[in-house]
Scaffold this active site. Structure first.
Site, PDB file in Angstrom:
ATOM      1  N   ARG A  99      -7.359 -17.641 -27.477  1.00 18.01           N
ATOM      2  CA  ARG A  99      -6.815 -18.330 -26.306  1.00 18.01           C
ATOM      3  C   ARG A  99      -5.493 -17.713 -25.860  1.00 18.01           C
ATOM      4  O   ARG A  99      -5.142 -17.785 -24.687  1.00 18.01           O
ATOM      5  CB  ARG A  99      -6.691 -19.838 -26.604  1.00 18.01           C
ATOM      6  CG  ARG A  99      -5.756 -20.186 -27.724  1.00 18.01           C
ATOM      7  CD  ARG A  99      -5.961 -21.612 -28.221  1.00 18.01           C
ATOM      8  NE  ARG A  99      -7.145 -21.737 -29.082  1.00 18.01           N
ATOM      9  CZ  ARG A  99      -7.560 -22.874 -29.632  1.00 18.01           C
ATOM     10  NH1 ARG A  99      -6.903 -24.010 -29.403  1.00 18.01           N
ATOM     11  NH2 ARG A  99      -8.624 -22.907 -30.407  1.00 18.01           N
TER      12      ARG A  99
ATOM     13  N   LYS B  88      -8.126 -16.372 -42.691  1.00 16.63           N
ATOM     14  CA  LYS B  88      -9.456 -16.951 -42.877  1.00 16.63           C
ATOM     15  C   LYS B  88      -9.904 -16.738 -44.324  1.00 16.63           C
ATOM     16  O   LYS B  88      -9.617 -15.684 -44.897  1.00 16.63           O
ATOM     17  CB  LYS B  88     -10.471 -16.213 -41.992  1.00 16.63           C
ATOM     18  CG  LYS B  88     -10.422 -16.542 -40.530  1.00 16.63           C
ATOM     19  CD  LYS B  88     -11.512 -15.755 -39.799  1.00 16.63           C
ATOM     20  CE  LYS B  88     -11.402 -15.924 -38.301  1.00 16.63           C
ATOM     21  NZ  LYS B  88     -11.681 -17.274 -37.820  1.00 16.63           N
TER      22      LYS B  88
END
Ligand code: BES
Ligand code: ZN
Ligand code: ZN
Length: 453
Positions: free
Chosen positions: A309, A234
């Site tokens: 996820r 990120k």
């Protein structure tokens, strides 16, 4: 702020009071001398003997919680340390007051020690205690989110959940890395593989002697104690610097379990919390890697920042073993959920029946912890097709929160609700009764919802 509670049979001549007027009541306070300020429905007066804050109730619970927060702001501004609650007792006003009074302790050289003593009429004791207990679960949930990664990594998280389990009386089992390997939890292990700290799966349980539900309700929460994005790193500003909040789903579910256990709910509830950091090193999972999940599905990991996820998928697969009545997961899962609706509520999806969706929406409106149901059409799944594995962990450029939900759907075999709380789990700017930082979002929503199921 430390709040202390006291109960008296008859409250006499307090030096400062909060006087609550019913929503229909006439504003008699107009005749009070020396009115200092009128702020919407909150009025402050000082008659030289005492300082008073008069609050006029509204017909709507959310407005009364906001009113409670306004009253708290006045108490703070006036530096009152001893106040009694008089007039009409209103649960939502008190809830808003206590939630607004939350402050993260922080790590100061000289800790702040602010305390307010609150006095209530003895006849309201039970009601006050119920609200205080619920707020304590919300406070704990907020504390979990507000602690930074270097203070709350995987091990500390397990320790804090364990301490709370003893205090609040819920059962805790912890799977270590060896157990996760034995269970073939390939998603959790892959996300963890760059880390020096082992992953864990915490299993919390609240099982009353005679539960009102035959099959358990299972809660699943994303427990990424820090999300760097992994090799799909990120950018730091506005993206990584808040990522201590990526265990917000865990905080939501652990806080809910705490509230259910302390209030001795008659529901049987189990909670699965996969915990790891998502960091970067030369052993990290790489974009393009193919992993095998606990369910047996293979996943082509196209973006290591879509890690939530992966750990949730294994936990959702474990949930099947409990033959649940309903499974609910909460996760700070996608920036796309925030792009869609901001931080005013959670994005909701799933395959449960419409009655269940209606109930959670209704409770969301009542508690002020709102949910917005998104479409969940089959076609969204096409974006998750991989040329070399059962599916990939990355969808297309649009509908990112939905494709994340669709990814999870592959691992579900029961009635299921999915809450993407990336927006409301953490506020960069606090409002009303929710201060800046971890919000404890979902604790009040899910506690009420589960009890109403
Ligand atoms: N933890 C983030 C999502 C997030 C964003 C939480 C903002 C809280 C606030 C999650 O793991 C993530 O990085 N998601 C990616 C997924 C993408 C790579 C498919 C995202 O949303 O950008
Ligand atoms: Zn991520
Ligand atoms: Zn994440």
């Amino acid at each position: 702020m430390l709040l202390k509670y006291e109960y008296l049979k008859k409250i006499k001549n307090p030096s400062s009071e909060i006087f609550v007027l019913g929503s229909e009541a006439q504003p008699i306070y107009k005749s009070r001398p020396l009115v200092e300020s009128i702020k919407e429905s909150v009025l402050v007066f000082n008659d030289f003997e005492r300082v008073g804050i008069v609050a006029q109730l509204k017909g709507d619970p959310e407005k009364n919680r906001k009113l409670g927060a306004q009253v708290y702001q006045q108490v703070l501004a006036l530096k009152l340390v001893q106040v009694s609650f008089n007039g009409e007792f209103n649960a939502e006003l008190l809830l808003g007051f206590i939630l607004a009074a939350y402050e993260f302790e922080g790590y100061y050289k000289s800790p702040k020690k602010k305390k307010i003593n609150l006095t209530f009429d003895l006849e309201n004791k039970k009601n006050v205690e119920k609200i205080v207990a619920l707020c304590s679960s919300v406070y704990w949930s907020r504390d979990l989110v507000n602690q930074p990664f270097n203070k709350l990594g995987t091990r500390e998280m397990v320790d804090q959940i364990s301490a709370r389990a003893n205090q609040s009386n819920f059962k805790l089992t912890v799977w270590d890395k060896a157990r996760l390997k034995k269970e073939n939890c390939g998603g959790i292990l892959a996300v963890n593989q760059a880390s020096k700290v082992d992953p864990a799966l915490a299993i919390l349980e609240h099982k009353p002697k005679k539960p009102s539900n035959k099959k358990p309700i299972v809660l699943v929460g994303k427990g990424i104690v820090y999300d760097t994005g992994g090799l799909s790193l990120k950018p730091t500003p506005n993206s990584m610097d808040m990522m201590k909040c990526d265990m917000g789903g865990l905080a939501c579910m652990a806080g809910t379990m705490d509230a259910l256990a302390v209030s001795k709910s008659d529901k049987w509830v189990i909670c699965l919390l996969p915990i790891t950091d998502n960091v970067i090193s030369n052993t990290a999972i790489a974009p393009g890697d193919v992993i095998t999940m606990r369910s047996g599905h293979t996943v082509e990991v196209m973006n290591t920042d879509a890690e939530g996820r992966l750990i949730l998928a294994d936990a959702l697969d474990i949930a099947k073993d409990y033959k649940p009545q309903l499974v609910i997961d909460a996760a700070t899962l996608t920036g796309s959920a925030v792009a869609a609706i901001g931080d005013l509520g959670a994005v909701l999806m799933g395959n449960a029946d419409s009655k269940t969706f209606h109930l959670i929406s209704k409770v969301g409106d009542q508690t002020g912890e709102r949910v917005a149901r998104f479409p969940f059409w089959d076609e969204y799944s096409e974006q998750l097709k991989s040329p070399i594995a059962d599916l990939k962990n990355l969808g297309g450029p649009t509908a990112g929160s939905i494709t994340a939900g669709k990814f999870l759907e592959h691992f579900v075999g029961y009635d299921w609700l999915h809450l993407d709380i990336a927006g409301p789990g953490y506020l960069k700017q606090g409002r009303h009764y929710t201060p800046t930082g971890g919000t404890g979002y979902g604790v009040r929503l899910l506690t009420s919802f589960i009890n109403e199921l």
